[in-house]
Write a protein that holds these residues in place. Structure first.
Motif, short mmCIF file in Angstrom:
data_model
loop_
_atom_site.label_atom_id
_atom_site.label_comp_id
_atom_site.label_asym_id
_atom_site.label_seq_id
_atom_site.Cartn_x
_atom_site.Cartn_y
_atom_site.Cartn_z
N ALA A 55 35.22 48.67 41.35
CA ALA A 55 33.78 48.72 41.12
C ALA A 55 33.41 49.52 39.88
CB ALA A 55 33.07 49.31 42.35
N VAL A 56 34.39 49.93 39.10
CA VAL A 56 34.11 50.69 37.88
C VAL A 56 34.78 50.03 36.70
CG1 VAL A 56 33.81 52.88 39.10
CG2 VAL A 56 36.08 52.22 38.25
N LEU A 57 34.37 50.44 35.50
CA LEU A 57 34.94 49.91 34.27
C LEU A 57 35.43 51.05 33.39
CD1 LEU A 57 32.42 47.11 33.22
CD2 LEU A 57 34.78 46.76 33.91
N HIS A 58 36.36 50.73 32.53
CA HIS A 58 36.80 51.65 31.49
C HIS A 58 35.57 52.19 30.76
CE1 HIS A 58 39.14 53.22 28.18
NE2 HIS A 58 38.56 52.41 27.31
N LYS A 59 35.51 53.49 30.55
CA LYS A 59 34.44 54.22 29.86
C LYS A 59 33.26 54.60 30.75
CE LYS A 59 35.27 52.46 25.17
NZ LYS A 59 34.66 51.81 23.99
N ASP A 60 33.22 54.13 32.00
CA ASP A 60 32.14 54.55 32.90
C ASP A 60 32.24 56.05 33.16
OD1 ASP A 60 31.08 52.05 33.16
OD2 ASP A 60 31.80 51.68 35.21
N GLU A 119 26.93 57.12 35.00
CA GLU A 119 26.37 56.40 33.85
C GLU A 119 27.26 55.23 33.50
OE1 GLU A 119 25.25 57.17 29.13
OE2 GLU A 119 26.25 58.72 30.31
N ARG A 120 26.60 54.11 33.20
CA ARG A 120 27.33 52.96 32.67
C ARG A 120 26.88 52.76 31.24
NH1 ARG A 120 28.16 50.00 38.02
NH2 ARG A 120 30.42 49.85 37.97
N PRO A 121 27.59 53.35 30.28
CA PRO A 121 27.16 53.24 28.88
C PRO A 121 27.21 51.79 28.42
CG PRO A 121 29.39 54.10 28.99
CD PRO A 121 28.89 54.04 30.39
N PRO A 122 26.30 51.39 27.55
CA PRO A 122 26.36 50.03 27.01
C PRO A 122 27.67 49.84 26.25
CG PRO A 122 24.83 51.39 25.75
CD PRO A 122 25.22 52.19 26.95
N LEU A 154 32.84 37.11 34.25
CA LEU A 154 32.31 35.78 34.51
C LEU A 154 31.12 35.51 33.60
CD1 LEU A 154 32.40 35.74 38.42
CD2 LEU A 154 33.86 34.44 36.86
N ILE A 155 31.05 34.30 33.05
CA ILE A 155 29.94 33.90 32.18
C ILE A 155 29.22 32.73 32.82
CG2 ILE A 155 29.27 33.22 29.85
CD1 ILE A 155 30.72 35.91 29.93
N PRO A 156 27.97 32.88 33.26
CA PRO A 156 27.24 31.78 33.88
C PRO A 156 27.02 30.64 32.88
CG PRO A 156 26.15 33.89 34.29
CD PRO A 156 27.19 34.13 33.24
N GLU A 173 25.71 42.08 34.89
CA GLU A 173 25.94 42.59 36.24
C GLU A 173 27.24 43.39 36.24
OE1 GLU A 173 25.85 39.76 39.41
OE2 GLU A 173 24.29 38.53 38.44
N PRO A 174 27.22 44.60 36.76
CA PRO A 174 28.44 45.41 36.79
C PRO A 174 29.40 44.90 37.86
CG PRO A 174 26.69 46.56 37.93
CD PRO A 174 26.06 45.31 37.35
N PRO A 175 30.65 45.34 37.82
CA PRO A 175 31.59 44.92 38.87
C PRO A 175 31.23 45.55 40.20
CG PRO A 175 32.57 46.62 37.50
CD PRO A 175 31.27 46.25 36.85
N ALA A 176 31.67 44.94 41.27
CA ALA A 176 31.47 45.47 42.62
C ALA A 176 32.81 45.37 43.35
CB ALA A 176 30.39 44.68 43.36
N LEU A 177 32.86 45.94 44.54
CA LEU A 177 34.11 45.94 45.28
C LEU A 177 34.64 44.53 45.53
CD1 LEU A 177 33.57 48.77 47.93
CD2 LEU A 177 35.14 48.79 45.98
N PHE A 178 33.73 43.58 45.70
CA PHE A 178 34.15 42.22 46.01
C PHE A 178 33.62 41.21 45.00
CE2 PHE A 178 33.84 44.65 49.99
CZ PHE A 178 35.17 44.59 50.40
N GLY A 179 33.34 41.65 43.79
CA GLY A 179 32.84 40.73 42.79
C GLY A 179 33.15 41.20 41.38
N GLN A 180 33.44 40.23 40.51
CA GLN A 180 33.74 40.56 39.12
C GLN A 180 32.47 40.85 38.34
OE1 GLN A 180 36.51 36.85 39.08
NE2 GLN A 180 36.92 37.93 37.17
N PRO A 181 32.60 41.52 37.19
CA PRO A 181 31.42 41.71 36.33
C PRO A 181 30.95 40.37 35.77
CG PRO A 181 33.43 42.43 35.22
CD PRO A 181 33.81 42.14 36.63
N VAL A 182 29.66 40.31 35.48
CA VAL A 182 29.04 39.10 34.93
C VAL A 182 28.41 39.47 33.59
CG1 VAL A 182 27.35 37.25 35.31
CG2 VAL A 182 28.60 38.23 37.25
N GLY A 183 28.48 38.56 32.62
CA GLY A 183 27.92 38.86 31.31
C GLY A 183 27.47 37.62 30.58
N ARG A 184 27.02 37.82 29.36
CA ARG A 184 26.61 36.71 28.50
C ARG A 184 27.22 36.93 27.11
NH1 ARG A 184 22.70 37.56 24.71
NH2 ARG A 184 21.70 39.61 24.71
N VAL A 185 27.48 35.84 26.41
CA VAL A 185 28.05 35.92 25.07
C VAL A 185 26.98 36.41 24.10
CG1 VAL A 185 29.08 34.64 23.17
CG2 VAL A 185 29.77 34.15 25.53
N LYS A 186 27.27 37.53 23.48
CA LYS A 186 26.32 38.15 22.55
C LYS A 186 26.61 37.78 21.10
CE LYS A 186 24.89 42.82 21.13
NZ LYS A 186 25.17 44.27 21.34
#
Length: 774
Positions: free
Chosen positions: A46-51, A75-78, A106-108, A127-140
């Protein structure tokens, strides 16, 4: 904040920053500077590198290391994530290039933008990661195809969050600056246009921030020299708190990649108006010194001036002239030959002073990557320091020392370049090593740099000299910028700072401003600048705790810190921490790119055999640097032979328990390139011939039967050897954190990283994962 050893339970919540590991686990780098806390894979879901998180220590592992549980995400830094866009079973995802991010993103549908499968993209998390779900993002942002030339640099600047685009305000302000020195700029300056100052730099240098001139002079009652070091007056054009200043502070340093530089200042300043180009007038700050025959600076003064560079020399050209004053190079530059001879004379005097101080100066090998026009690596060659390099280094060191002395004498706050002596722990490790290897010399509890140099001199002719010198270097701490002067251990100076490179280093620009303020009989005030970066915030917190714990020699309440340290002192401390952190960031980004280029290069040499030398021994194997390639790779412990190898920390070597065969720094081996991991920046070697011969010899000496090669090749790697290092934090550091050879203390303080080459693209690999499998 208390540690586990200070409490009777395990209930303390400890704050820190997550550092992921490519194997799925992670660590919490504690704000209080105590030992890192291990996080198993399930805690990283449920966490990411740099959190930034709060953790609670729940147990200790079998090695006594604390293991934690995440109790709160602070904190979840951008943090944009860079990776390749993939499509699997109709699902779009991005596999991060930085494997410290342990999960694909995951990319919708509709969030991929214009990106195509296989392209390298920058992802913004929605969307940040969760215990039972991957992070979600968009191509910037779409960076391009993996094989595009220079893609590895595009990835690195984003991976390490290196500022690489100047703000609109900065660019607009730079356009208003003049193209040349104006008459009004010359007011209240010493006119040095008739003094034949010259620049001496590398062949590929584009910005010239230092010029030198020397002539014989009477110093006291004896002979000596007048040495002028003129440095580009960047502070005249970069005003305190201006848009250019804000961008420069944010970057803090120029970043040097092969064939590309990300400058601290806009090109109009770095390569134009501030650069001491030949045959044009330029503004400068001058350190004017009188040096006696012993190499001691008898007197000095600082003043602003206007100069005219009379020649642009290269190191090789100057070395050739000094080596043969009647050669073709000298004939072409006959007007300047005597000036260069004067510089050589003062250099030799300064060298005497260095030796008298006992400054550390180990000769080591640096490398240069040579590429063709398309960015493909042609070769990797040693970069040698000739007399011209050393001449300029000593002149710059002298000017830096005078700058530090000038600021210290004035009682003004400023940034010093501080290099503290080795810690008690490193002293003990070094003592044990010197004793184990039979050196016959040791270091005291409060060692002086001369002790290190004495050991280096006494062992320079030993077969294991490289090993000994490497251990001496590793025992030293990293230099930092700080307003609290405690001297420079390696160079043996009571006070030292950076004055000579304001085009590429922000601390030098601050030193120039402080010196100007002293000359004007006023006090320099740091500008109110934005505080960029999560790393800077973390360092500021650590500073607050460390400073509070040192007050009156006892632990103090951190809340009293604000009362005891003035806002001005805190501002200078923060500036030093920021510049130190960004210097490390630049080094890491440069090493990452060089490691990738070397991996790409060695991928073309899979299966080939080379001679090499062991440059490091660890609990999980030996690192070997190839003689012909100057590339380092790992021989895993399971490739060393069919027996149990134990790591001897005192001797820094691996030793076979059955045969007694030893692998230590300096051991010569023959290896085969067996595997290259571009994403992991890893090169693996397989030991051949030399290793077998050593094994046979050791076994013969012990009267043991030799194990057949077939048995060694077919053995189960997990059943023998000691591979604990792969499960430890140290394994994560091998992809570029260890160089084949460390730079000398002098070279680190004088020269930026080389900028010779730029590579073609890369082919990243990604593990096929889906959200359902998480």
């Amino acid at each position: 904040m208390k540690t586990i050893s200070q409490t009777s339970g395990l209930l303390d919540e400890i704050e820190g920053t997550i550092q992921g590991h490519r194997d799925g686990h992670g660590f919490v780098l504690r704000d209080d500077g105590e030992s890192d806390i291990y996080l198993p894979s399930n805690e990283m879901r449920a966490v990411l590198h740099k959190d930034r998180v709060k953790v609670r220590i729940v147990r200790s592992d079998r090695k006594g290391r604390p293991e934690g549980r995440v109790v709160e995400i602070v904190e979840r830094p951008p943090q944009p994530i860079i990776g390749r866009l993939l499509q699997e079973s109709g699902i779009w995802l991005v596999a991060p290039e930085d494997k410290r991010y342990g999960q694909d993103v995951l990319i919708p549908k509709g969030a991929t933008g214009t990106a195509k499968p296989g392209q390298v993209v920058v992802v913004e998390l929605t969307e940040p990661p969760a215990l039972f779900g991957q992070p979600v993002g968009r191509v910037k942002e779409v960076l391009g195809e993996v094989d595009d030339p220079g893609m590895e640099i595009e990835i690195a600047v984003r991976k390490y969050d290196v500022p690489h685009i100047f703000s609109d305000a900065c660019i607009a302000l730079s356009r208003t600056l003049p193209d040349k020195v104006r008459p009004q700029d010359k007011k209240n300056r010493v006119d040095l246009t008739d003094v034949p100052l010259v620049t001496i730099d590398g062949e590929d240098a584009r910005d010239f921030d230092d010029a030198v001139y020397c002539e014989p002079a009477k110093v006291g009652r004896g002979k000596g020299w007048r040495l002028l070091v003129a440095i580009a007056d960047v502070s005249h054009y970069v005003e305190n708190g201006s848009a250019i200043d804000i961008d420069a502070y944010d970057r803090a340093t120029s970043v040097y990649f092969p064939r590309r530089v990300i400058p601290m200042l806009p090109e109009k300043l770095s390569n134009g108006l501030c650069s001491l180009n030949p045959d044009v007038e330029r503004l400068c700050m001058v350190c004017d010194m009188l040096v006696n025959a012993k190499g001691e600076v008898h007197a000095y003064q600082f003043y602003p001036a206007v100069m005219f560079s009379h020649a642009r020399f290269t190191y090789n050209e100057v070395a050739a002239i000094l080596g043969n004053t009647r050669g073709p190079e000298a004939v072409r530059r006959k007007e300047r030959v005597q000036d260069l001879l004067n510089l050589s004379d003062v250099y030799r005097a300064l060298l005497l002073s260095r030796q008298a101080r006992g400054a550390v100066d180990f000769e080591t090998t640096e490398t240069q990557i040579v590429c063709d026009e398309s960015g493909r690596i042609e070769k990797i060659i040693p970069r040698t320091r000739n007399e011209a390099h050393k001449l300029i280094e000593e002149a710059m060191l002298a000017a830096n020392v005078c700058s530090a002395d000038y600021i210290a004498q004035s009682k003004q706050p400023g940034l010093f370049r501080v290099h503290e002596g080795p810690t008690p722990e490193k002293i003990e490790v070094l003592r044990n090593y010197l004793k184990a290897t039979g050196v016959g010399m040791t270091i005291s509890d409060d060692p002086k740099p001369g002790e290190f140099q004495a050991i280096a001199n006494a062992t320079k002719d030993r077969p294991d000299a490289q090993q000994i010198h490497s251990m001496l270097l590793r025992s030293m701490q990293q230099a930092i910028y700080t307003p609290s002067n405690s001297g420079h251990f390696g160079l043996a100076f009571e006070a030292y700072t950076h004055f000579t490179s304001p085009i590429r280093r922000y601390p030098d620009l601050l030193v120039h401003r402080v010196i100007k303020a002293i000359l004007a009989h006023r006090k320099y005030q740091l500008p109110v600048l934005p505080i960029p970066g999560e790393a800077h915030a973390k360092l500021a917190k650590r500073l607050q705790k460390n400073s509070s714990s040192r007050l009156n020699g006892k632990v103090a309440d951190p809340d009293q810190k604000i009362k005891k340290l003035s806002p001005e002192t805190l501002a200078w401390q923060a500036a030093g921490l920021h510049c130190s952190a960004n210097e490390r960031r630049a080094d890491e980004a440069s090493r990452d790119v060089e490691a990738w280029l070397k991996c790409k290069y060695m991928r073309e040499h899979l299966g080939e055999e080379y001679g090499g030398v062991v440059t490091s021994a660890t609990s999980f194997g030996i690192f070997v640097t190839l003689d012909a390639m100057y590339v380092e790779g790992l021989v895993h412990i399971t490739e060393l032979g069919g027996e149990y190898f134990k790591f001897d920390e005192a001797r820094q070597e691996l030793r076979g328990e059955r045969t007694g065969i030893r692998y230590a720094i300096g051991t010569r081996v023959q290896v085969q390139v067996s595997r290259v991991d571009l994403d992991g920046r890893k090169i693996d070697f397989r030991l051949i011939r030399e290793g077998e011969e050593l094994m046979a010899r050791a076994m013969k000496d012990k009267g043991l039967p030799r194990e057949g090669r077939e048995g060694r090749e077919s053995r189960d790697g997990s059943s023998r050897g000691h591979a604990d290092g792969f499960a430890s934090k140290s394994a994560g550091k091998r992809g570029g954190g260890r160089n084949a050879s460390s730079s000398s203390v002098v070279a680190q303080e004088r020269s930026p990283a080389a900028q010779p080459a730029k590579s073609a693209g890369r082919k990243a690999t990604a593990q096929k994962k889906s959200r359902n499998r998480r």
